[in-house]
Design an enzyme around this catalytic site. Structure first.
Site, PDB file in Angstrom:
ATOM      1  N   CYS A 287      32.270  53.333  58.364  1.00 56.37           N
ATOM      2  CA  CYS A 287      33.320  53.363  57.341  1.00 56.37           C
ATOM      3  C   CYS A 287      32.875  52.639  56.067  1.00 56.37           C
ATOM      4  O   CYS A 287      32.460  51.479  56.124  1.00 56.37           O
ATOM      5  CB  CYS A 287      34.584  52.719  57.875  1.00 56.37           C
ATOM      6  SG  CYS A 287      35.859  52.564  56.629  1.00 56.37           S
TER       7      CYS A 287
ATOM      8  N   ASP B 230      31.184  38.252  12.429  1.00 60.50           N
ATOM      9  CA  ASP B 230      31.612  38.358  11.039  1.00 60.50           C
ATOM     10  C   ASP B 230      32.037  36.952  10.611  1.00 60.50           C
ATOM     11  O   ASP B 230      32.360  36.115  11.458  1.00 60.50           O
ATOM     12  CB  ASP B 230      32.785  39.333  10.932  1.00 60.50           C
ATOM     13  CG  ASP B 230      33.343  39.411   9.524  1.00 60.50           C
ATOM     14  OD1 ASP B 230      32.548  39.571   8.589  1.00 60.50           O
ATOM     15  OD2 ASP B 230      34.566  39.271   9.370  1.00 60.50           O
TER      16      ASP B 230
ATOM     17  N   CYS C  96      41.044  55.185  49.062  1.00 58.58           N
ATOM     18  CA  CYS C  96      42.302  55.937  49.151  1.00 58.58           C
ATOM     19  C   CYS C  96      42.476  56.834  47.928  1.00 58.58           C
ATOM     20  O   CYS C  96      43.030  57.932  48.022  1.00 58.58           O
ATOM     21  CB  CYS C  96      43.488  54.980  49.262  1.00 58.58           C
ATOM     22  SG  CYS C  96      43.495  53.972  50.757  1.00 58.58           S
TER      23      CYS C  96
ATOM     24  N   ASP D  64      45.392  51.100  50.117  1.00 53.58           N
ATOM     25  CA  ASP D  64      44.872  49.777  50.461  1.00 53.58           C
ATOM     26  C   ASP D  64      43.505  49.494  49.855  1.00 53.58           C
ATOM     27  O   ASP D  64      43.110  48.342  49.724  1.00 53.58           O
ATOM     28  CB  ASP D  64      44.758  49.631  51.982  1.00 53.58           C
ATOM     29  CG  ASP D  64      46.097  49.858  52.660  1.00 53.58           C
ATOM     30  OD1 ASP D  64      47.118  49.501  52.056  1.00 53.58           O
ATOM     31  OD2 ASP D  64      46.114  50.400  53.773  1.00 53.58           O
ATOM     32  N   CYS D  65      42.755  50.532  49.563  1.00 50.17           N
ATOM     33  CA  CYS D  65      41.427  50.315  48.988  1.00 50.17           C
ATOM     34  C   CYS D  65      41.094  51.473  48.064  1.00 50.17           C
ATOM     35  O   CYS D  65      41.804  52.478  48.030  1.00 50.17           O
ATOM     36  CB  CYS D  65      40.365  50.157  50.080  1.00 50.17           C
ATOM     37  SG  CYS D  65      40.031  51.662  51.000  1.00 50.17           S
TER      38      CYS D  65
END
Length: 733
Positions: free
Chosen positions: A361, A405, A13, A9-10
C-alpha cells in the site's frame, strides 16, 4: 458543480475519486482539494451523467458527499466557515463506529473461542466475513471505476486469502487493525484541516449595523453590504473590511497580518475583518462584502495553495503508480516461485505473499509530501506569510540570492525629516514667540540652538503648507511632531520643478533644491560642504532662502529611512548562506548610503528592463527570489524563481507574486526560507519513514519473521508516523 467530500484520509483518496469521475461522460475540470475536502467539476448540459450519478459513484467508493453549490444570495458564500461541517468526535464518525463494532465482534469471538475451542475458527471466520464486507464492496467499486490497486483491494485479498488457508484468527486481526489504521488516518487528517477552520472562525458571525439616525441593530456579518455603517465596540472583532469614519483605537491585526503588536488607527485608516478592537469605539464604513474580505480571500488562497501539487508531490505520485504494481508482481512471484522451483509449501508462501500485498500500500508514501506542505502553508498563514502553493514553498528554501527593491521594501516607503540646520539664527525672528516652539528666551546655548531649528522648521512648514508634494507632507508632519507653531503664509505659489514660494510675516520666502537655491541666493562654501555631506548620505536637501535679501536661511534634509528590521533581516539571510542584493531606480548616492548601512551589494538608477536583465543574469547562477512592494515590481516578481510581495493585507500584496508578507517585515524573508527548509526536511524524513518501514517488513515477511497483522500495523504505522511528523511543523517557530 461544487461538493464537500467527507472521509478522505490521505492524498491517495483524491486519486481514487478523480479516476472514477474522469470516466464519467460529460464530467470535466475536476478539482479536488484533500485539505479542504472540496470538489469542483464541470458537468456538460447535454451529458448523460446526472448529478445523482456523481453522488452515487462517490458514495459507492466509501466517501460521504454533500452539495456545496452557492445559494441564491452571494453574500452568504462569505466564509468557508459558513459551509464547514459539524466537527464530530472520532467515535461518532462512520469509521469510528466501524472500529467499535469490529472491536466488540472480535471480543465476542475471542470469548467464544476460549469457552468453546472447537467453534473458535468458525466464530473468527464469521467476524472476518462481517468485517471485511464493507471493504470488499468498496474495493469492487474502486476497481470498476479504474482504481484496481487500491489498499481496500489489497487488504480484502489478504484477509480472504488468510481465511482460505485456515488463518481465520489472523485474518480477523488484519481486518480490525486495518480499520483502526484507517481511523487514525481520519483523525490525523482532521487535525491537519483544523488550521483553516480556526482561521475562518476569526470572523465574527454578527455585526452592529447603524442606520442613518444612528440606531443600532444586530445583523449577520454575511449580510453586510458595501457602504453600510457598523459600530465596533472595545473588545469586539471587526465585522467587515472597511475604513474608520469616526473614533480612534488600537487594533490587534494578528488574525490578518500575524503582527502581535496592536496598531493605533484613527479616522481614514483601513481595518480588517477579524481584527480585535482594544480600547476605543469605532464607526466603520464597510468597503468589502463578507465574501471578499481579507480573511475570506486569505482562506481561499491558502486552500488553492494546498490544492496545487508541489514538484516533489507530483514526482512521488508518479513513482507510486509504478511502485504498487511492481510490489504486487513481487508478491505474485513470492507465492509462485518457491513452491514451483524450490519445493516450498504453497500455504507458507501464499501466506507470505498475502502479507507482502499489505505492505505494498502506497498511502504513507503518497501522503508524505502533501501532509508536510499543508502544515507548512498553514503555519505560514498563521504568521502572516501567505504562500500561494507548494511549489513556492519548496523553491524559496533553495534560493541562493534574494534581490530587494529599495523603496517600500527595505525602506519605509515615505520620506522623513532627518536634519534641520539653521544657517543664520539672528535672521529667523527667534524672538517672535510664535516661532519659538517649546523653548523660551533666556535658556542655555543648547536650547537656543533647538529654538533656532524650531523657528526654521516653522518657516519651512509655513511655506510648504499649501503643497501636496510628499516632501512637503513630511516637513509638515515633522513640524507637528516637534509641536512648533506654524505662522500663516500668504501669496503661496509654485514654480514647477524648481521651488515653492510664499509670504511669511512680510518676507518673501522660497524653498528649492540646492542647485536652484545656489542660483537665487548666496550660499557659502561651508554651507555647500554641509549640503554635500548630507547628499552623500543619500538624503534629499531643501534650502529655505529669502528672495529679497538673497540670504539662505537654512536647510531641511529628508530621506526614506530603512525599515526598523531591515538590517536584522539582511543579516539573517547572510547567516543562512543567502546573498542579498538591492536593486533600485533611485540615484546612486542614496542607494550607496543605504547599501553601506545594510552591507549588501547594490545596483542603482535601474529602469524596469534593467532589473529584468540583472535578474536573468543572477538566475543563470542559481535560484533567485525577488522582494518588492507588489505595485510597481510586477515584471520582476514574475521573472524571479519566487516573487515575494510586501504588503499588510493589501489587495495588491494578495494578488501579486508567489508569496505575500502581510506584516511587511524584512526578517520574514529569512523566516520563509527557514520554514521552507524545515518543510523539505520534514518531507525527506517522511519518505524515509514510509519506504524504510516497508523495506524492513518486506524483508522480514519474505523470511517468515513477521506475518499478516504485523504487515497491517507496518502500513498503518507508517501512515500515522508520516502524518504526525508533518503535524510537528504546526509548532514551527
Amino acid at each position: 458543480m461544487q461538493y464537500r467530500i467527507e472521509g478522505m484520509d490521505c492524498a491517495s483518496c483524491v486519486g481514487k475519486i478523480e479516476t472514477a469521475l474522469a470516466r464519467m461522460p460529460g464530467v470535466s475540470d475536476i478539482q479536488l482539494n484533500f485539505a479542504t475536502e472540496k470538489l469542483e467539476l464541470t458537468l456538460a448540459d447535454d451529458a448523460a451523467t446526472q448529478p445523482s450519478d456523481i453522488e452515487k459513484t462517490i458514495k459507492s467508493l466509501g466517501f460521504g458527499i454533500a452539495s456545496n453549490n452557492p445559494i441564491e444570495d452571494p453574500m452568504a458564500v462569505a466564509a468557508t466557515s459558513d459551509k464547514a461541517p459539524h466537527v464530530q468526535h472520532w467515535w461518532q464518525t462512520r469509521k469510528g463506529k466501524q472500529v467499535v463494532g469490529l472491536g466488540l465482534l472480535m471480543s465476542v469471538a475471542y470469548i467464544i473461542a476460549l469457552l468453546v475451542p472447537d467453534y473458535g475458527t468458525w466464530v473468527f471466520a464469521v467476524a472476518v466475513l462481517v468485517g471485511v464486507f464493507p471493504f470488499v464492496r468498496q474495493a469492487w467499486a474502486l476497481a470498476r471505476s479504474g482504481s484496481i490497486f487500491s489498499i481496500e483491494m489489497l487488504m480484502s485479498v489478504a484477509a480472504i486469502g488468510a481465511l482460505i488457508i485456515g488463518e481465520a484468527e489472523e485474518a480477523a486481526a488484519v481486518v480490525f487493525l486495518f480499520s483502526v489504521g484507517e481511523l487514525f488516518e481520519s483523525v490525523a487528517a482532521d487535525r491537519a484541516r483544523a488550521g483553516i477552520r480556526a482561521l475562518a472562525a476569526l470572523v465574527p458571525k454578527t455585526a452592529i449595523l447603524l442606520d442613518a439616525q444612528g440606531k443600532q441593530s444586530t445583523v449577520a456579518a454575511s449580510a453586510l453590504q458595501v457602504n453600510d455603517l457598523v459600530l465596533v465596540r472595545p473588545g469586539d472583532s471587526v465585522s467587515a473590511d472597511g475604513v474608520i469614519i469616526d473614533g480612534a483605537s488600537s487594533l490587534d491585526d494578528s488574525p490578518v497580518t500575524g503582527e502581535s503588536v496592536p496598531v493605533a488607527k484613527a479616522l481614514g485608516d483601513q481595518v480588517f475583518a477579524g481584527s480585535i478592537n482594544i480600547d476605543g469605539a469605532l464607526q466603520v464604513r464597510v468597503e468589502k462584502t463578507a465574501a471578499d474580505n481579507t480573511i475570506a480571500r486569505i482562506i481561499e488562497l491558502v486552500e488553492q495553495a494546498q490544492a496545487s501539487k508541489a514538484p516533489t508531490a507530483r514526482f512521488i505520485e508518479k513513482f507510486s503508480h509504478y511502485y504498487t504494481p511492481a510490489v504486487m508482481a513481487i508478491a505474485a512471484l513470492i507465492i509462485i516461485v518457491p513452491p514451483l522451483l524450490l519445493g516450498g509449501e504453497w500455504a507458507t508462501w501464499l501466506y507470505r505473499g498475502l502479507a507482502l500485498l499489505l505492505i505494498a500500500c502506497p498511502c504513507a508514501l503518497v501522503l508524505s509530501t502533501p501532509a508536510a506542505i499543508a502544515s507548512g502553508l498553514a503555519v505560514g498563514a498563521r504568521r502572516g506569510l501567505l504562500i500561494k502553493g507548494g511549489s513556492a514553498l519548496e523553491n524559496i528554501g533553495r534560493v541562493e540570492t534574494v534581490a530587494f527593491d529599495k523603496t517600500g521594501t527595505l525602506t519605509q516607503g515615505e520620506p522623513r525629516v532627518t536634519d534641520v540646520v539653521a544657517f543664520a539664527q539672528t535672521d529667523l525672528n527667534v524672538q517672535d514667540k510664535g516661532l519659538q516652539g517649546k523653548s523660551g528666551q533666556g535658556e542655555n546655548e543648547q536650547h537656543q540652538d533647538i529654538t533656532a531649528e524650531n523657528a526654521l522648521l516653522a518657516l519651512f512648514a509655513s511655506v510648504e503648507a499649501s503643497s501636496s508634494h510628499p516632501l512637503a507632507k513630511a516637513i509638515l508632519q515633522h513640524a507637528e511632531a516637534a509641536n512648533v507653531t506654524v505662522p500663516t503664509a500668504t501669496n503661496a505659489s509654485a514654480t514647477a520643478g524648481k521651488a515653492v514660494q510664499a509670504t511669511v510675516a512680510g518676507r518673501s520666502l522660497a524653498i528649492g533644491s540646492p542647485v536652484y537655491a545656489a542660483q537665487q541666493a548666496t550660499i557659502s562654501s561651508a554651507q555647500q560642504a554641509q549640503i554635500q555631506a548630507l547628499q552623500n548620505e543619500g538624503k534629499t536637501v531643501s534650502i529655505l532662502f529669502d528672495e529679497q535679501t538673497r540670504e539662505a536661511l537654512g536647510l531641511v534634509a529628508l530621506r526614506d529611512e530603512l525599515r526598523d528590521d531591515a538590517q536584522a533581516g539582511v543579516a539573517k539571510l547572510k547567516t543562512m548562506g543567502v546573498r542579498a542584493v538591492m536593486l533600485t531606480g533611485d540615484n546612486r548616492l542614496t542607494a550607496q548610503a543605504l547599501a553601506n548601512n545594510l552591507d549588501v551589494d547594490w545596483e542603482a538608477e535601474l529602469l524596469p528592463e534593467d532589473k529584468l536583465s540583472l535578474l536573468n543574469e543572477m538566475q543563470a547562477k542559481g535560484k533567485v527570489a525577488m522582494v518588492g512592494d507588489g505595485i510597481n515590481d510586477a515584471p520582476a516578481l514574475a521573472t524571479a524563481d519566487v516573487g515575494i510581495a510586501m504588503g499588510g493585507g493589501t489587495d495588491v500584496a494578495l494578488e501579486t507574486a508567489d508569496i505575500a508578507l502581510l506584516k511587511s517585515q524584512v526578517t520574514d524573508v529569512a523566516h520563509l526560507i527557514a520554514l521552507s527548509r524545515a518543510t523539505m526536511s520534514n518531507i525527506h524524513q517522511n519518505v524515509i519513514f514510509a519506504l524504510g518501514l516497508k523495506g524492513i517488513f518486506l524483508v522480514t515477511t519474505i523470511f517468515g519473521v513477521t506475518g499478516l497483522w504485523i504487515a497491517v500495523m507496518a502500513d498503518a504505522g507508517a501512515t500515522v508516523l508520516v502524518t504526525l511528523n508533518a503535524l510537528r511543523l504546526l509548532r514551527f517557530k
